[in-house]
Design an enzyme around this catalytic site. Structure first.
Site, short mmCIF file in Angstrom:
data_model
loop_
_atom_site.label_atom_id
_atom_site.label_comp_id
_atom_site.label_asym_id
_atom_site.label_seq_id
_atom_site.Cartn_x
_atom_site.Cartn_y
_atom_site.Cartn_z
N GLU A 157 35.05 45.20 29.59
CA GLU A 157 35.32 46.50 29.24
C GLU A 157 34.76 46.71 27.84
O GLU A 157 35.35 47.12 26.95
CB GLU A 157 36.81 46.84 28.88
CG GLU A 157 37.43 46.64 30.47
CD GLU A 157 39.06 47.07 30.30
OE1 GLU A 157 39.60 47.11 29.08
OE2 GLU A 157 39.78 47.03 31.20
N GLU A 271 39.84 44.17 40.74
CA GLU A 271 41.14 44.42 40.39
C GLU A 271 41.62 45.74 40.98
O GLU A 271 42.13 46.65 40.46
CB GLU A 271 41.07 44.86 38.66
CG GLU A 271 40.57 43.59 38.03
CD GLU A 271 40.87 44.11 36.30
OE1 GLU A 271 41.54 44.76 36.13
OE2 GLU A 271 40.35 43.43 35.71
C1 XIL Z 1 46.76 44.23 32.82
C2 XIL Z 1 47.85 43.46 33.38
O1 XIL Z 1 48.10 43.69 34.68
C3 XIL Z 1 49.18 43.70 32.45
O2 XIL Z 1 50.40 42.90 32.82
C4 XIL Z 1 49.10 43.65 31.09
O3 XIL Z 1 50.12 44.20 30.52
C5 XIL Z 1 47.78 44.33 30.83
O4 XIL Z 1 46.66 44.01 31.39
N1 XIL Z 1 41.95 45.74 33.10
C6 XIL Z 1 42.05 44.20 33.20
C7 XIL Z 1 43.26 43.42 33.38
O5 XIL Z 1 40.81 43.76 33.02
O6 XIL Z 1 43.26 42.38 32.75
C8 XIL Z 1 44.34 44.38 33.03
O7 XIL Z 1 45.70 43.61 33.28
C9 XIL Z 1 44.41 45.73 33.61
C10 XIL Z 1 43.08 46.52 33.15
#
Ligand code: XIL
Length: 363
Positions: A157, A271
């Site tokens: 990101e 994701e």
């Molecule tokens: C999220 C997790 O799922 C949560 O448990 C945590 O509180 C915050 O991060 N993008 C990403 C992930 O790359 O690492 C994130 O995961 C969600 C958004």
């Protein structure tokens, strides 16, 4: 005698046939997609220790991502302090079960080792100090899991959201503390160099959300293209895939994969989840949809969106290596159970969306 033989073979044929059919209808996701790409899941500690949940993980998935436990703040909360226990458990689960592990994430502005940015007086450090700390972190983590981690989200990101600057040059980078310290994109380049030094065999990804939005897509495309031309070792682009039932459209998903495929050989959906409200993306502030019940119409729309995503990804199977769901079931979802974003419900039972995905539904 001959008749008997014929009958015997006919019955054998029948039983093979019904056997195959029975197996087909019980196919897992990873089996259904074996000729296309791996199917992954982001896990927490419960998912790999509870026996029902861990057998579901073993049955359905052939790639795992640690949801939180390999992030910078989780393994390296203070200078000189390493906390490996949870990350090790996930790595061992993968080793023991022959499941591939996606490393997530080496550098990110969230869940970061904040200490890396500051000196003892809480002033920002110089970029040289930051790079040295990044180097040590990346080398240590990558080395520890080299035997089991096949790819890393090296930078997560780094590109900003929002429209292009209407007046002249677009500054594409998120204005994070990394950016404040460096003033340009050198921290991204360095992170990839350090990761490559530490493991020449790992596939190195740039990972981001809202990656199908045409403006952000082009920013990601241009940055990766330019960096690769300059010799930065980026092998792949991770499309986070935090979508919703309204979007992105099939055209935007298709256009993003096609564009990324021009410049990298490896694309992962890293994701994937499809929530039922209008929000999307990876921002850590979102609505948990408290108390909302999913409607029949929303269920249908979610099935359509899942069918669309998987259809597009199957068409790009030459570069698409892995599609990972962000969490195992609605109960585990970072978005909260009332966003109903996953193919398994809060009881870990497959929804109709699961069958649509597995059976290549073309809704
Ligand atoms: C999220 C997790 O799922 C949560 O448990 C945590 O509180 C915050 O991060 N993008 C990403 C992930 O790359 O690492 C994130 O995961 C969600 C958004």
């Amino acid at each position: 005698m001959i008749m008997k033989k014929i009958l015997f073979f006919a019955l054998c044929g029948l039983s093979v046939f019904t056997g195959a059919n029975a197996q087909d209808s019980e196919k897992s996701l990873k089996e259904a997609y074996k000729d296309y790409f791996m199917i992954g899941v982001a896990v927490n500690q419960r998912n790999i220790s509870d026996s029902m949940q861990s057998s579901l993980v073993r049955r359905e998935f052939n790639s795992i991502t640690a949801e939180n436990d390999m992030k910078p703040v989780s393994v390296h909360p203070e200078e000189g302090k390493w906390t490996w226990e949870k990350a090790d458990r996930i790595a061992n689960f993968c080793r023991q079960n022959g499941i591939k592990l996606r490393g997530h994430a080496l550098m990110w502005h969230n869940q970061m080792c904040e200490w890396m940015f500051y000196d003892k007086q809480h002033n920002l450090v110089s970029k040289e100090v930051l790079f040295e700390r990044m180097r040590e972190h990346i080398h240590t983590v990558v080395n520890r899991y080299k035997d089991v981690v096949y790819c890393w989200d090296v930078f997560n990101e780094a590109i900003k959201d929002g429209p292009r600057n209407p007046e002249g040059m677009d500054q594409p980078l998120r204005e994070s503390t990394f950016y404040k310290i460096c003033g340009n994109d050198e921290y991204i380049r360095k992170a990839f160099q350090f990761a490559r030094e530490a493991d020449p065999n790992a596939i190195l990804f740039y990972n981001d959300y809202n990656e199908c939005d045409p403006v952000k897509r082009d920013r990601i495309y241009e940055m990766v293209k330019e960096m690769k031309a300059a010799g930065v070792p980026i092998d792949g682009i991770g499309m986070q895939g935090h979508y919703n039932i309204y979007g992105p459209s099939e055209e935007d998903i298709e256009a993003a994969v096609s564009k990324y495929a021009e410049i990298v050989d490896h694309i992962h959906v890293t994701e994937l989840d499809i929530r039922v409200n209008k929000e999307m993306g990876g921002q850590l502030r979102f609505s948990r949809n408290e108390n909302a019940k999913i409607t029949e119409e929303q269920k249908q729309m979610q099935e359509v969106k899942y069918a669309t995503v998987f259809r597009v990804m199957r068409q790009h199977a030459d570069k698409m290596d892995c599609v990972t769901f962000w969490n195992l079931s609605d109960r585990d979802s970072w978005l909260g159970v009332n966003n109903y974003p996953l193919p398994f419900d809060k009881e870990y039972k497959p929804k109709n969306a699961y069958r649509v995905i597995r059976d290549f539904g073309n809704k």
